[in-house]
Design an enzyme around this catalytic site. Structure first.
Site, PDB file in Angstrom:
ATOM      1  N   ASN A  50       0.859  -1.182   0.000  1.00  9.45           N
ATOM      2  CA  ASN A  50       0.000   0.000   0.000  1.00  9.45           C
ATOM      3  C   ASN A  50       0.904   1.244   0.000  1.00  9.45           C
ATOM      4  OD1 ASN A  50      -1.395   2.278   1.123  1.00  9.45           O
ATOM      5  ND2 ASN A  50      -3.030   0.911   1.759  1.00  9.45           N
TER       6      ASN A  50
ATOM      7  N   ASP B  45      -0.145   4.460  -0.052  1.00  9.20           N
ATOM      8  CA  ASP B  45      -0.868   5.675   0.360  1.00  9.20           C
ATOM      9  C   ASP B  45       0.042   6.680   1.070  1.00  9.20           C
ATOM     10  OD1 ASP B  45      -3.144   4.371  -0.514  1.00  9.20           O
ATOM     11  OD2 ASP B  45      -4.025   4.118   1.475  1.00  9.20           O
ATOM     12  N   HIS B  46       0.912   6.160   1.950  1.00 13.72           N
ATOM     13  CA  HIS B  46       1.648   7.096   2.794  1.00 13.72           C
ATOM     14  C   HIS B  46       2.861   7.720   2.112  1.00 13.72           C
ATOM     15  CE1 HIS B  46      -1.237   6.586   5.817  1.00 13.72           C
ATOM     16  NE2 HIS B  46      -1.060   5.284   5.837  1.00 13.72           N
TER      17      HIS B  46
ATOM     18  N   HIS C 146      -5.615   3.529  -1.745  1.00 12.65           N
ATOM     19  CA  HIS C 146      -6.945   3.876  -1.227  1.00 12.65           C
ATOM     20  C   HIS C 146      -7.250   5.295  -1.691  1.00 12.65           C
ATOM     21  CE1 HIS C 146      -9.784   4.061   2.555  1.00 12.65           C
ATOM     22  NE2 HIS C 146     -10.384   4.440   1.432  1.00 12.65           N
TER      23      HIS C 146
ATOM     24  N   ARG D 129      -9.379   7.983  -1.201  1.00 12.22           N
ATOM     25  CA  ARG D 129     -10.403   8.418  -0.230  1.00 12.22           C
ATOM     26  C   ARG D 129     -11.218   9.564  -0.801  1.00 12.22           C
ATOM     27  NH1 ARG D 129      -9.206   6.384   5.276  1.00 12.22           N
ATOM     28  NH2 ARG D 129     -10.999   7.665   5.833  1.00 12.22           N
TER      29      ARG D 129
ATOM     30  N   ARG E  92      -7.120  12.768   0.805  1.00 10.01           N
ATOM     31  CA  ARG E  92      -6.085  13.216   1.743  1.00 10.01           C
ATOM     32  C   ARG E  92      -4.688  12.718   1.360  1.00 10.01           C
ATOM     33  NH1 ARG E  92      -7.664   9.917   7.174  1.00 10.01           N
ATOM     34  NH2 ARG E  92      -9.636  10.969   6.767  1.00 10.01           N
ATOM     35  N   HIS E  93      -4.623  11.599   0.642  1.00  7.96           N
ATOM     36  CA  HIS E  93      -3.275  11.162   0.215  1.00  7.96           C
ATOM     37  C   HIS E  93      -3.257  10.831  -1.281  1.00  7.96           C
ATOM     38  CE1 HIS E  93      -5.179   7.407   1.419  1.00  7.96           C
ATOM     39  NE2 HIS E  93      -4.875   7.518   2.721  1.00  7.96           N
TER      40      HIS E  93
ATOM     41  N   GLU F 155      -8.714   0.429  -3.220  1.00 11.10           N
ATOM     42  CA  GLU F 155      -9.604   0.483  -2.043  1.00 11.10           C
ATOM     43  C   GLU F 155     -10.476   1.706  -2.163  1.00 11.10           C
ATOM     44  OE1 GLU F 155      -7.622   0.708   1.676  1.00 11.10           O
ATOM     45  OE2 GLU F 155      -6.403  -1.038   1.249  1.00 11.10           O
TER      46      GLU F 155
ATOM     47  N   THR G 235      -7.459   6.427   9.954  1.00 14.06           N
ATOM     48  CA  THR G 235      -7.328   5.350   8.992  1.00 14.06           C
ATOM     49  C   THR G 235      -8.605   4.515   9.090  1.00 14.06           C
ATOM     50  OG1 THR G 235      -5.945   3.490   8.283  1.00 14.06           O
ATOM     51  CG2 THR G 235      -6.102   3.863  10.657  1.00 14.06           C
ATOM     52  N   THR G 236      -8.769   3.546   8.179  1.00 10.32           N
ATOM     53  CA  THR G 236      -9.990   2.746   8.185  1.00 10.32           C
ATOM     54  C   THR G 236     -10.143   2.049   9.533  1.00 10.32           C
ATOM     55  OG1 THR G 236      -9.461   2.348   5.872  1.00 10.32           O
ATOM     56  CG2 THR G 236     -11.295   1.102   6.796  1.00 10.32           C
TER      57      THR G 236
ATOM     58  N   GLU H 194     -11.163  -9.449   2.600  1.00 10.83           N
ATOM     59  CA  GLU H 194      -9.926  -9.059   3.292  1.00 10.83           C
ATOM     60  C   GLU H 194     -10.261  -8.958   4.768  1.00 10.83           C
ATOM     61  OE1 GLU H 194      -7.485  -5.901   1.698  1.00 10.83           O
ATOM     62  OE2 GLU H 194      -6.659  -5.459   3.686  1.00 10.83           O
TER      63      GLU H 194
ATOM     64  N   HIS I 190      -4.059  -4.542   7.641  1.00 11.71           N
ATOM     65  CA  HIS I 190      -4.224  -3.385   8.522  1.00 11.71           C
ATOM     66  C   HIS I 190      -3.410  -3.564   9.795  1.00 11.71           C
ATOM     67  CE1 HIS I 190      -5.790   0.301  10.094  1.00 11.71           C
ATOM     68  NE2 HIS I 190      -6.360   0.502   8.927  1.00 11.71           N
ATOM     69  N   GLY I 191      -2.489  -2.656   9.987  1.00  9.25           N
ATOM     70  CA  GLY I 191      -1.680  -2.647  11.205  1.00  9.25           C
ATOM     71  C   GLY I 191      -0.613  -3.728  11.261  1.00  9.25           C
TER      72      GLY I 191
ATOM     73  N   GLY J 251       1.024  -1.321   4.396  1.00  4.44           N
ATOM     74  CA  GLY J 251       1.488  -0.020   3.942  1.00  4.44           C
ATOM     75  C   GLY J 251       2.309   0.747   4.948  1.00  4.44           C
ATOM     76  N   HIS J 252       1.669   1.146   6.056  1.00  5.11           N
ATOM     77  CA  HIS J 252       2.290   2.113   6.958  1.00  5.11           C
ATOM     78  C   HIS J 252       3.649   1.668   7.482  1.00  5.11           C
ATOM     79  CE1 HIS J 252       2.763   4.455  10.713  1.00  5.11           C
ATOM     80  NE2 HIS J 252       2.247   5.414   9.963  1.00  5.11           N
TER      81      HIS J 252
HETATM   82  N1  PXP Z   1      -6.094  -3.048   4.013  1.00  4.46           N
HETATM   83  C1  PXP Z   1      -7.043  -2.078   4.068  1.00  4.46           C
HETATM   84  C2  PXP Z   1      -8.442  -2.428   3.650  1.00  4.46           C
HETATM   85  C3  PXP Z   1      -6.741  -0.776   4.489  1.00  4.46           C
HETATM   86  O1  PXP Z   1      -7.701   0.163   4.550  1.00  4.46           O
HETATM   87  C4  PXP Z   1      -5.392  -0.480   4.813  1.00  4.46           C
HETATM   88  C5  PXP Z   1      -5.036   0.931   5.192  1.00  4.46           C
HETATM   89  O2  PXP Z   1      -5.232   1.777   4.101  1.00  4.46           O
HETATM   90  C6  PXP Z   1      -4.429  -1.490   4.725  1.00  4.46           C
HETATM   91  C7  PXP Z   1      -4.816  -2.780   4.346  1.00  4.46           C
HETATM   92  C8  PXP Z   1      -3.004  -1.257   5.063  1.00  4.46           C
HETATM   93  O3  PXP Z   1      -2.907  -0.952   6.412  1.00  4.46           O
HETATM   94  P1  PXP Z   1      -1.531  -0.457   7.025  1.00  4.46           P
HETATM   95  O4  PXP Z   1      -1.211   0.859   6.367  1.00  4.46           O
HETATM   96  O5  PXP Z   1      -1.811  -0.335   8.476  1.00  4.46           O
HETATM   97  O6  PXP Z   1      -0.494  -1.499   6.701  1.00  4.46           O
END
Ligand code: PXP
Length: 261
Positions: free
Chosen positions: A21, A23-24, A57, A59, A63-64, A84, A114-115, A165, A204-205, A226-227
């Site tokens: 991901n 996004d950041h 993503h 949005r 924002r990103h 996304e 975040t989501t 997911e 996520h996370g 991603g993050h």
């Molecule tokens: N999956 C989904 C559906 C998400 O919304 C996100 C965050 O955009 C991620 C995965 C990735 O999460 P993270 O940035 O915490 O790794």
């Protein structure tokens, strides 16, 4: 310890896939309104490093990731794209134009960092059903981002989605006392969805300390991360970045003093 000769073999191993991901990378760019860093460039580096897919993503508040990022990554990076998005008419139009490999439908709240949670598929079955159909008619696989709960998985199956997911946020954020039970929920959810014939992804996370446990769940096909990757890249690339800046400054000063080569 992983030997460097093993890295190529590992990056080609398809039994567990990594969706990166980016996004950041865009978050950093948007913070200053610059043209750099470019998420497309990051996506291409991810491809070279063995990523199996790229997640963005888009949005509603932009924002990103911006619309042009989605188009440029889709057009220039030779990896499946996972777009996304929230289930809005605007996003549907964009997805039908971009035609990513897959769309992951997520709940979206403007004020969230975040989501925050998964979709409530049970509550939104009719609305989601139409949306899923409109994407699938365009040849786009549909994924639903859901909590690893039996009812959500069963409802997703009824909608005929290709992928779920599983939200790993609760697992990633809980204390040590909850970790085993949150892990069990994800493992059971993955087994159930797989047994129903749905591809199971998770995300996520996830970070460098917790990803191994999640990756050990055999039913999971792809982890979207991603993050933590962007955060680590900022640190591992920091030495080179400072060094390169100082080199340019010294070079310029030497040249202005007539000592350049
Ligand atoms: N999956 C989904 C559906 C998400 O919304 C996100 C965050 O955009 C991620 C995965 C990735 O999460 P993270 O940035 O915490 O790794």
């Amino acid at each position: 310890m992983v030997r460097s000769t093993d890295l190529f073999v590992m990056s080609q191993h398809k039994s567990i896939q990594l969706g990166v991901n980016v996004d950041h990378i865009a978050t950093l760019r948007q913070a200053r309104g610059t043209t750099y860093p470019d998420p497309m460039h990051a996506a291409d580096i991810a491809r070279k490093a063995g990523a199996d897919g790229i997640t963005v993503h888009l949005r509603e508040d932009r924002r990103h990731i911006q619309d042009h990022d989605v188009f440029s990554i889709r057009g220039n990076v030779n990896l499946p794209m996972n777009l996304e998005m929230a289930t809005t008419p605007e996003m549907l139009k964009i997805a039908q134009t971009v035609k990513p490999y897959e769309c992951c439908l997520v709940p979206e709240k403007r004020a969230e960092l975040t989501t925050e949670g998964g979709l409530d598929v049970l509550k939104q079955k009719i609305e989601l059903g139409d949306y899923v159909g409109a994407l699938q008619e365009h040849g786009i696989k549909v994924s639903l981002f859901i909590d690893p709960d039996e009812e959500q998985i069963a409802a997703s199956k009824e909608l005929g989605v290709d992928i779920v997911e599983l939200h790993t946020g609760a697992y990633a954020d809980c204390g040590e006392d909850q970790r085993a039970s949150e892990f069990y929920r994800i493992k059971q959810g993955a087994k159930l969805a797989h047994s129903l014939g749905i591809q199971v992804n998770a995300g996520h996370g996830l970070h460098y300390q917790n990803v191994a446990e999640i990756a050990s769940i055999g039913e999971l096909v792809c982890l979207n991360i991603g993050h933590s990757i962007v955060a680590r890249a900022a640190m591992t690339g920091f030495y080179e970045a400072v060094f390169a800046m100082k080199q340019i400054m010294i070079g310029a000063r030497l040249e202005s003093e007539g000592q350049g080569t």
